[in-house]
Design an enzyme around this catalytic site. Structure first.
Site, mmCIF file in Angstrom:
data_model
loop_
_atom_site.group_PDB
_atom_site.id
_atom_site.type_symbol
_atom_site.label_atom_id
_atom_site.label_comp_id
_atom_site.label_asym_id
_atom_site.label_seq_id
_atom_site.Cartn_x
_atom_site.Cartn_y
_atom_site.Cartn_z
ATOM 1 N N SER A 61 10.152 30.424 28.666
ATOM 2 C CA SER A 61 11.278 30.536 29.594
ATOM 3 C C SER A 61 11.383 31.986 30.036
ATOM 4 O O SER A 61 10.933 32.892 29.320
ATOM 5 C CB SER A 61 12.580 30.109 28.897
ATOM 6 O OG SER A 61 13.711 30.433 29.682
ATOM 7 N N TYR A 66 18.599 29.890 22.131
ATOM 8 C CA TYR A 66 17.530 29.405 23.004
ATOM 9 C C TYR A 66 16.608 30.551 23.412
ATOM 10 O O TYR A 66 15.379 30.436 23.311
ATOM 11 C CB TYR A 66 18.132 28.731 24.246
ATOM 12 C CG TYR A 66 17.082 28.177 25.188
ATOM 13 C CD1 TYR A 66 16.452 26.968 24.905
ATOM 14 C CD2 TYR A 66 16.730 28.857 26.350
ATOM 15 C CE1 TYR A 66 15.497 26.453 25.762
ATOM 16 C CE2 TYR A 66 15.765 28.350 27.210
ATOM 17 C CZ TYR A 66 15.155 27.144 26.914
ATOM 18 O OH TYR A 66 14.198 26.640 27.764
#
Length: 246
Positions: free
Chosen positions: A153, A166
């Site tokens: 990400s 995350y």
């Protein structure tokens, strides 16, 4: 978008395991790999979702996939061993592994993030990914040309406020990919790389950005060129690299 055009039989006779294959990017990747000739092992928590992907692949006339219900949050070490033994018995080897499954967890300042929530995200996004990789690596080494693709990400490449566990998990993903790639370099026919999908029309994206218009983002099927490139023979020798799907 990543510029790559895959030939129709790019993945013919390859056996590829996709985690989180029931929905979103995982489902799109599974169907795309199957459309290019791969036998896809659909791993995920929800058997109902996996069965729908299975049915779509079968209806399209692609190689018969396999459904593997597996809960990455609760799986014990012996279950990973059993999974590897089943794959070896049924398929003999593994040519590809796409680590797609992950959870986002609370988007909150670190100061307000509970230990339970942090550890849950790390369990699914990092610990389970490590367990799968280490357990399945011997099967990948049986392939003449194997690929492990980790899903990263943008917040795993540059930290951003309020992305909590995350973001930390995606930094760990990049680290695991780099260590594995360096260890494999020159000694095995296995390569490891990461992909940042970017903003994509998925449930996870909607959870992270509830006020965003989903139609402004590409559907998962539109970002598949980089996944095909990394899973196929054209990326042979490409190792330890961080790619962007968009």
């Amino acid at each position: 978008m990543f510029d790559y055009s895959a030939r129709p039989d790019l993945l013919k006779d390859r056996v590829i395991l996709v985690t989180g294959a029931g929905r979103g990017i995982g489902a799109a990747a599974a169907q795309t790999f199957a459309a290019h000739g791969a036998t896809v092992l659909l791993l995920g928590k929800s058997e109902d979702h996996l069965s729908k992907v299975y049915d779509a692949i079968e209806a399209a006339g692609h190689p018969q996939p396999a459904v593997i219900p597996f809960n990455l949050e609760t799986a014990l070490p012996h279950q990973y061993d059993e999974l590897a033994a089943t794959i070896e018995r049924e398929f003999g080897r593994l040519d590809g592994l796409l680590h797609n499954a992950s959870i986002i967890g609370p988007r909150t300042p670190l100061e307000q993030l509970s230990g339970d929530n942090f550890m849950r995200v790390m369990q699914v996004n990092v610990n389970a990914m490590f367990m799968l990789t280490s357990t399945l690596l011997p099967l990948l080494k049986l392939s003449p040309d194997a690929s492990v693709v980790f899903t990263s990400s943008s917040v795993g490449r540059k930290g951003r406020a309020y992305w909590g566990a995350y973001a930390v998990s995606k930094f760990a993903t990049e680290g695991l990919m780099q260590v594995l790639a360096d260890e494999l370099d020159g000694i095995a026919n296995v390569r490891a790389n990461s992909v940042n999908p970017g903003a994509t029309r998925t449930d996870m994206r909607a959870q992270a950005y509830p006020g965003e218009n989903p139609a402004n983002n590409p559907a998962p099927g539109a970002i598949m060129p980089v996944y095909l490139y990394l899973m196929g023979p054209d990326s042979n020798g490409v190792n330890g690299q961080a790619f962007d799907a968009q």
